[in-house]
Scaffold this active site. Structure first.
Site, PDB file in Angstrom:
ATOM      1  N   ASP A 224       0.817  -0.824   0.297  1.00 37.79           N
ATOM      2  CA  ASP A 224       0.061  -0.221   0.010  1.00 37.79           C
ATOM      3  C   ASP A 224       0.563   1.602  -0.254  1.00 37.79           C
ATOM      4  O   ASP A 224       1.661   1.056   0.281  1.00 37.79           O
ATOM      5  CB  ASP A 224      -1.218  -0.123   1.041  1.00 37.79           C
ATOM      6  CG  ASP A 224       0.216   0.242   2.827  1.00 37.79           C
ATOM      7  OD1 ASP A 224       1.088   0.530   2.269  1.00 37.79           O
ATOM      8  OD2 ASP A 224      -1.183   0.211   3.385  1.00 37.79           O
ATOM      9  N   SER A 225       0.548   2.742  -0.104  1.00 32.73           N
ATOM     10  CA  SER A 225       1.297   3.503  -0.703  1.00 32.73           C
ATOM     11  C   SER A 225       1.469   4.345   1.043  1.00 32.73           C
ATOM     12  O   SER A 225       2.212   5.349   0.911  1.00 32.73           O
ATOM     13  CB  SER A 225       0.404   4.997  -0.855  1.00 32.73           C
ATOM     14  OG  SER A 225      -0.901   5.148  -0.503  1.00 32.73           O
ATOM     15  N   GLY A 226       0.649   3.904   1.829  1.00 31.84           N
ATOM     16  CA  GLY A 226       1.087   4.823   3.282  1.00 31.84           C
ATOM     17  C   GLY A 226      -0.341   5.654   3.412  1.00 31.84           C
ATOM     18  O   GLY A 226       0.078   6.310   4.579  1.00 31.84           O
ATOM     19  N   GLY A 227      -1.003   5.883   2.658  1.00 34.76           N
ATOM     20  CA  GLY A 227      -1.546   7.462   2.263  1.00 34.76           C
ATOM     21  C   GLY A 227      -2.393   6.980   3.597  1.00 34.76           C
ATOM     22  O   GLY A 227      -3.086   7.680   4.542  1.00 34.76           O
ATOM     23  N   PHE A 228      -3.065   5.342   3.669  1.00 35.44           N
ATOM     24  CA  PHE A 228      -3.822   5.287   4.721  1.00 35.44           C
ATOM     25  C   PHE A 228      -3.838   5.529   6.161  1.00 35.44           C
ATOM     26  O   PHE A 228      -4.210   5.968   7.081  1.00 35.44           O
ATOM     27  CB  PHE A 228      -4.627   3.730   4.634  1.00 35.44           C
ATOM     28  CG  PHE A 228      -5.503   3.597   5.614  1.00 35.44           C
ATOM     29  CD1 PHE A 228      -7.090   3.799   5.507  1.00 35.44           C
ATOM     30  CD2 PHE A 228      -5.346   2.974   7.132  1.00 35.44           C
ATOM     31  CE1 PHE A 228      -7.991   3.685   6.231  1.00 35.44           C
ATOM     32  CE2 PHE A 228      -6.197   2.381   7.868  1.00 35.44           C
ATOM     33  CZ  PHE A 228      -7.795   3.106   7.566  1.00 35.44           C
TER      34      PHE A 228
ATOM     35  N   ASP B 279      -3.057   8.256  -2.221  1.00 35.77           N
ATOM     36  CA  ASP B 279      -4.562   8.474  -2.198  1.00 35.77           C
ATOM     37  C   ASP B 279      -4.258   9.678  -0.706  1.00 35.77           C
ATOM     38  O   ASP B 279      -4.176   9.097  -0.144  1.00 35.77           O
ATOM     39  CB  ASP B 279      -5.219   7.510  -1.868  1.00 35.77           C
ATOM     40  CG  ASP B 279      -6.112   6.125  -1.304  1.00 35.77           C
ATOM     41  OD1 ASP B 279      -4.582   6.471  -0.440  1.00 35.77           O
ATOM     42  OD2 ASP B 279      -6.524   6.232  -0.848  1.00 35.77           O
TER      43      ASP B 279
ATOM     44  N   GLN C  59     -11.839   7.169  -4.654  1.00 38.45           N
ATOM     45  CA  GLN C  59     -12.750   7.415  -3.321  1.00 38.45           C
ATOM     46  C   GLN C  59     -13.339   8.205  -3.119  1.00 38.45           C
ATOM     47  O   GLN C  59     -14.323   7.773  -4.667  1.00 38.45           O
ATOM     48  CB  GLN C  59     -11.183   8.224  -2.782  1.00 38.45           C
ATOM     49  CG  GLN C  59     -10.181   7.621  -2.179  1.00 38.45           C
ATOM     50  CD  GLN C  59     -10.354   7.162  -1.236  1.00 38.45           C
ATOM     51  OE1 GLN C  59     -11.690   7.272  -0.727  1.00 38.45           O
ATOM     52  NE2 GLN C  59      -9.055   6.365  -0.782  1.00 38.45           N
TER      53      GLN C  59
ATOM     54  N   GLY D 126     -11.389   4.121   0.816  1.00 39.30           N
ATOM     55  CA  GLY D 126     -12.545   4.761   1.586  1.00 39.30           C
ATOM     56  C   GLY D 126     -13.806   4.180   1.758  1.00 39.30           C
ATOM     57  O   GLY D 126     -15.018   4.539   2.384  1.00 39.30           O
TER      58      GLY D 126
ATOM     59  N   ASP E  37      -8.089  -7.260   1.300  1.00 34.79           N
ATOM     60  CA  ASP E  37      -7.020  -7.351   2.171  1.00 34.79           C
ATOM     61  C   ASP E  37      -7.858  -7.388   3.632  1.00 34.79           C
ATOM     62  O   ASP E  37      -8.129  -5.974   3.657  1.00 34.79           O
ATOM     63  CB  ASP E  37      -5.563  -6.581   1.718  1.00 34.79           C
ATOM     64  CG  ASP E  37      -5.801  -4.790   2.569  1.00 34.79           C
ATOM     65  OD1 ASP E  37      -6.355  -4.976   1.620  1.00 34.79           O
ATOM     66  OD2 ASP E  37      -5.157  -5.105   3.459  1.00 34.79           O
TER      67      ASP E  37
ATOM     68  N   CYS F 174     -13.498 -27.853   9.543  1.00 37.86           N
ATOM     69  CA  CYS F 174     -12.203 -27.590   9.238  1.00 37.86           C
ATOM     70  C   CYS F 174     -12.021 -28.980   8.719  1.00 37.86           C
ATOM     71  O   CYS F 174     -11.241 -29.652   9.883  1.00 37.86           O
ATOM     72  CB  CYS F 174     -11.695 -26.403  10.480  1.00 37.86           C
ATOM     73  SG  CYS F 174      -9.892 -25.935   9.723  1.00 37.86           S
TER      74      CYS F 174
ATOM     75  N   CYS G 273      -7.859 -27.676   8.521  1.00 38.01           N
ATOM     76  CA  CYS G 273      -6.765 -27.148   8.734  1.00 38.01           C
ATOM     77  C   CYS G 273      -5.448 -28.123   9.507  1.00 38.01           C
ATOM     78  O   CYS G 273      -6.214 -28.393  10.797  1.00 38.01           O
ATOM     79  CB  CYS G 273      -6.778 -25.770   9.065  1.00 38.01           C
ATOM     80  SG  CYS G 273      -6.495 -25.789  11.757  1.00 38.01           S
TER      81      CYS G 273
ATOM     82  N   CYS H 187      -6.620 -28.132  13.363  1.00 38.75           N
ATOM     83  CA  CYS H 187      -7.833 -28.532  13.621  1.00 38.75           C
ATOM     84  C   CYS H 187      -7.652 -30.223  13.735  1.00 38.75           C
ATOM     85  O   CYS H 187      -8.438 -30.626  13.841  1.00 38.75           O
ATOM     86  CB  CYS H 187      -9.140 -28.322  12.678  1.00 38.75           C
ATOM     87  SG  CYS H 187      -9.766 -26.346  13.408  1.00 38.75           S
TER      88      CYS H 187
ATOM     89  N   HIS I 251      -5.233 -20.703  11.837  1.00 39.36           N
ATOM     90  CA  HIS I 251      -6.676 -20.952  11.287  1.00 39.36           C
ATOM     91  C   HIS I 251      -7.787 -20.272  10.948  1.00 39.36           C
ATOM     92  O   HIS I 251      -7.868 -20.062   9.138  1.00 39.36           O
ATOM     93  CB  HIS I 251      -7.498 -21.762  13.190  1.00 39.36           C
ATOM     94  CG  HIS I 251      -9.134 -21.618  12.566  1.00 39.36           C
ATOM     95  ND1 HIS I 251      -9.891 -23.034  11.605  1.00 39.36           N
ATOM     96  CD2 HIS I 251      -9.786 -20.786  12.739  1.00 39.36           C
ATOM     97  CE1 HIS I 251     -10.744 -23.032  12.024  1.00 39.36           C
ATOM     98  NE2 HIS I 251     -11.094 -21.763  12.494  1.00 39.36           N
TER      99      HIS I 251
END
Lengths: 370, 370
Positions: free
Chosen positions: A93-97, A147, A189, A216, A266, A304, A306, A309, A335
């Site tokens: 990600d760009s770091g904007g958030f 952004d 946005q 956003g 994500d 499950c 996994c 489990c 899990h």
């Protein structure tokens, strides 16, 4: 172009689709969920474990890696893949958030954002150019444009201002980007205002990005409102490019997102919940640390298959968590990611069979029955 | 008997030897180092990881498991092996060391020890009978007799009192033990007083234990004094039974212990150091968290072939530790156990070749050259 995308299946009624995202570090089936490796590690896991639970594309974080250990060390190490020993594709990600989430600690201008480190309070400056420079040093497969993610709720005026700035910054990001083997995604946005979403989408799509993200959303608004915004925004995105819904990772939102034509997601939710001692099951969330599980010898989720489990009881996992043992949060993390990545696999299968609506209804009924 | 021991090689000059320790959960080559899984987990690791770094026999803790999650839950789970998913052999200590370490929180009588939980301050009582009952519920392969470990330094009078009590308690332990598939080891005490070591050894050896431990060393005394005590005590232990030096795990002490005829060791040192950001290398300890490693792209130990040294740099491991990431202490733990268990393998090889003194000299020279 370093990043290309092929739509392999498209539902006749509905927007859900299957695709292949080609990157310099391999091809990924979409819809895909990206586990988050904020500080160059998916928390508690080795890269091999991420792969074994089904992770194929991971997300890492420009803001965090810039502050610690610094992008130059990552570059000297041969890039982020080599540094963290992950040979699959990485999106940064760009770091904007992050810099906008710092709230009172930051100052925004047309040029960029001045902010203070959450680690030591030192002052730093991010601009679109700086965000791209860092991501080029990190050498991710996909870089995100810098952004401004407006909060929820926010006024129409502010949302407009933020989206206009995001559009101008998007152009500046592309103007300085010069790493051929790295794709760049633009971010739409516009808050929860349909006309602003349309405006942002048309401006961002007019630029030649490798893919388009919807930012956003999933910032505190009701889920129904998010779905509404998706219904409104997705049609303005080009069919032939991947669509990425940022920050979404709860099972119900993933299902609804795929149904609405999203290709990439994500979220820290599965790994963060795990560290708080909560796990996903087919019948909803289970708070493993609760006393009710103290003598429960059944697996976290009886349905499950996994590693956790198959080998451990709720009682054991709870014991580890109560005793502060690292293995406890390792097991819940394994899990939870297996659950989410398995869900994505089932969603792809449902799209392939043209039964995504049926899948949604069945999944939701069970998930809310717990 | 559930536990049997075969000496397979014995040096002509010197006491070092090779053996096979047969347990209900498999046969283990000795000399062996036991990773410590205090709370039914070797800290930060899965059982598979412990196995993959060379762990074959692990130690777990009666005091800790009694307090949390309680031995009855472990019994209901099918025993400690099943509870924690470790299919190799397990040795449990008796809790004696822990309840005596609690210092002012405990009261000792002939009957046993009243102590307060380090978790919630609640009052509890351990006797030889109780310690055996708990270990039978845990279902370990080897249970330890309930002993009193005198501190260092301590007076001759106190050391005598503690060893006499330990001898009487040893008889009581054997009297109540009735789990056929579990061996029981007696513990020799006697502080740093040669005649008391001899007295304790003759009393404990007169009882029919599956093996004999040397307790009360590695509790703060100089290393040379520990070696002296070993030289004095080992000859009083029977050739045909395994000899276990409790609480020892630094590389130099392991080498010197094997040279002196010790077959088994345990210690939290490798895993605890790892969690503090320090690792073993062939040239001594390395404090990975130190700033000097910030841009060091070499492995933790250039001569090591463990998973960590094959895949990660000092700079990356340091980054993880500085950033508080769990993976950091996972990697240092894997490396440290691999180092110690690899050292044990080399020591067995050196004994097999009759070159243990040469190995010791070479290893020590390099280890202290860093």
């Amino acid at each position: 172009m370093a990043i290309s995308f092929t739509v392999t299946n498209k539902l006749k009624n509905g927007r859900a689709r299957l695709g292949l995202l080609h990157t310099p570090h391999g091809t990924v089936e979409t819809p895909v969920f990206m586990p988050v490796g904020t500080q160059a590690t998916v928390k508690t896991m080795t890269p091999e474990e991420v792969w074994n639970v089904g992770g194929r594309l991971i997300l890492s974080n420009t803001y965090h890696l810039y502050l610690r250990p610094g992008q130059e060390l990552v570059r000297e190490s041969g890039g982020l893949h080599r540094f963290m020993n992950w040979s699959g594709p990485i999106l940064t990600d760009s770091g904007g958030f992050q810099v906008f989430s710092l709230g009172p600690l930051r100052k925004v201008s047309e040029e960029g954002v001045t902010f203070r480190s959450h680690i030591d309070g030192s002052e730093h400056f991010f601009s679109p150019e700086k965000a791209m420079e860092i991501q080029m040093a990190l050498g991710s497969d996909i870089a995100m444009a810098f952004d401004e993610c407006a909060p929820y709720p926010c006024s129409y005026e502010y949302a407009l201002e933020a989206l206009d700035r995001t559009s101008r910054w998007a152009e500046r990001c592309l103007a300085v980007h010069r790493l051929e083997e790295q794709g760049v995604f633009g971010i739409v946005q516009g808050g929860v205002f349909p006309d602003l979403r349309k405006k942002s989408a048309s401006e961002i799509v007019s630029l030649n990005f490798s893919g388009y993200a919807i930012g956003g959303l999933s910032v505190g608004e009701p889920k129904e409102l998010m779905y509404e915004m998706l219904d409104y925004t997705v049609p303005f995105l080009p069919e032939e490019k991947p669509r990425y819904l940022m920050g979404v990772g709860s099972p119900d939102c993933l299902v609804e997102g795929v149904l609405r034509g999203i290709d990439m997601f994500d979220c820290v939710l599965p790994t963060r919940l795990a560290r708080n001692g909560t796990v996903f099951t087919r019948r909803g969330k289970l708070v493993v640390r609760n006393a009710g599980n103290a003598r429960d010898l059944t697996p976290l989720d009886p349905e499950c298959s996994c590693y956790v489990c198959r080998n451990y009881s709720r009682a054991y996992v709870r014991h580890l968590i109560k005793a502060g043992e690292v293995l406890g949060i390792r097991l819940t993390t394994i899990h939870n990611l297996y659950f989410i990545l398995g869900l994505m696999k089932e969603l792809r299968e449902a799209v392939r069979e043209g039964k995504i609506v049926e899948y949604r209804d069945k999944f939701m009924e069970k998930y809310h029955s717990g």
